[in-house]
Design a protein around this motif. Sequence first.
Motif, short mmCIF file in Angstrom:
data_model
loop_
_atom_site.label_atom_id
_atom_site.label_comp_id
_atom_site.label_asym_id
_atom_site.label_seq_id
_atom_site.Cartn_x
_atom_site.Cartn_y
_atom_site.Cartn_z
N TRP A 138 0.83 -1.18 0.00
CA TRP A 138 0.00 0.00 0.00
C TRP A 138 0.87 1.25 0.00
O TRP A 138 2.07 1.18 0.28
CB TRP A 138 -0.91 -0.02 1.23
N ASP A 170 -14.85 -8.47 12.15
CA ASP A 170 -14.69 -7.83 10.85
C ASP A 170 -14.91 -8.83 9.72
O ASP A 170 -14.16 -9.81 9.60
CB ASP A 170 -13.27 -7.25 10.76
N ARG A 172 -14.15 -8.64 6.73
CA ARG A 172 -13.02 -8.70 5.79
C ARG A 172 -12.04 -9.81 6.12
O ARG A 172 -11.22 -10.21 5.28
CB ARG A 172 -12.30 -7.35 5.77
N GLN A 221 -10.99 -10.48 -5.25
CA GLN A 221 -11.91 -10.08 -4.18
C GLN A 221 -11.30 -10.34 -2.81
O GLN A 221 -11.43 -9.52 -1.90
CB GLN A 221 -13.23 -10.83 -4.33
N GLU A 223 -8.57 -7.78 -2.23
CA GLU A 223 -9.09 -6.45 -1.95
C GLU A 223 -9.53 -6.31 -0.50
O GLU A 223 -9.23 -5.31 0.16
CB GLU A 223 -10.26 -6.15 -2.89
N ARG A 224 -10.25 -7.29 0.02
CA ARG A 224 -10.73 -7.16 1.40
C ARG A 224 -9.60 -7.29 2.41
O ARG A 224 -9.60 -6.60 3.44
CB ARG A 224 -11.88 -8.11 1.68
N THR A 257 -6.40 -6.48 1.83
CA THR A 257 -5.65 -5.24 1.70
C THR A 257 -6.34 -4.13 2.49
O THR A 257 -5.69 -3.38 3.23
CB THR A 257 -5.54 -4.83 0.22
N SER A 258 -7.66 -4.04 2.35
CA SER A 258 -8.41 -3.02 3.06
C SER A 258 -8.29 -3.21 4.57
O SER A 258 -8.04 -2.24 5.31
CB SER A 258 -9.89 -3.10 2.64
N PHE A 259 -8.43 -4.45 5.04
CA PHE A 259 -8.35 -4.69 6.47
C PHE A 259 -6.98 -4.31 7.03
O PHE A 259 -6.88 -3.56 8.01
CB PHE A 259 -8.64 -6.15 6.83
N ASN A 303 -4.56 -2.51 5.85
CA ASN A 303 -4.27 -1.08 5.74
C ASN A 303 -4.95 -0.31 6.87
O ASN A 303 -4.32 0.49 7.58
CB ASN A 303 -4.74 -0.56 4.38
N ASP A 304 -6.25 -0.57 7.06
CA ASP A 304 -6.99 0.14 8.10
C ASP A 304 -6.48 -0.22 9.50
O ASP A 304 -6.27 0.66 10.34
CB ASP A 304 -8.48 -0.21 8.01
#
Length: 255
Positions: A8, A101, A103, A162, A165-166, A168-170, A172-173
């Motif tokens: 990221w 979560d 994700r 998919q 993506e989830r 990566t999102s988790f 990162n956050d």
Amino acid sequence: MTARRRFWPTTGISMDVTFYITRHGQTVYNVASRVQGWCDSQLTDEGIRVARKLGEGFANVGFAQAYCSDAGRAVQTLNTVLAARSKANPAAQLPHIHVPDPRLREWCYGNLEAGPGEELHAALARGFGEDLPFDELNRRLPQVAGVLADQDTTGRAERFDQVRERLTSFFNDAGQQALAAGGGNVLVVTHSFVVRSVMYLLDSSRVNDPLKIKNASVTQVTYDGETFTLGETASTRWLGEEPEEANAIPFGFKM
């Protein structure tokens, strides 16, 4: 040397975060060799015992944050681990526990969910045109997801993009939240193919290191605000033992 790969964008923050990513305890479906992705089953007595052992192993590890998948087996594992950790070390600070979560869910296997593992095995053999060994399937995770999605009649089976993506999102956050709170250790309870996917994404050369991701094993990933680095993978050293296996290599795949 541990592989490093930027997932990221650079944030400019220099504090460190260490994720302790563990697979949930053994479940009823693990023992029964049933496909368990977004469907769920409760922990067995062995699964609860090993989760407690992990909590005892973490007695002197400080965790600032804790996350889990929204699957009941992951929630049950997290609660069991933290309760055992508190019992082993009453002075240990309880981490900030985040809402489960989605994700962090296991891969979704569509119409194969809750069915016999042999059906997943057969679907992969059909899709690839041959019965590939488990280590080769791990090296081809994006293709594996695509083969299963192509044969799914429900439209729910996930493709690898998919999943990526989830996750990566988790991360990162969660990484940014941990840094904002001062860094430290973060406990994450999730699933075997989530762990395998993280390994593949950060260092595909280590995707089979080890071949078996056992229940309650621990994989470490560090984050310095810029780079995610894969550390030890699927380690059982926190348990002080080798846990009883329930289909760590699932459904009769070749080694």
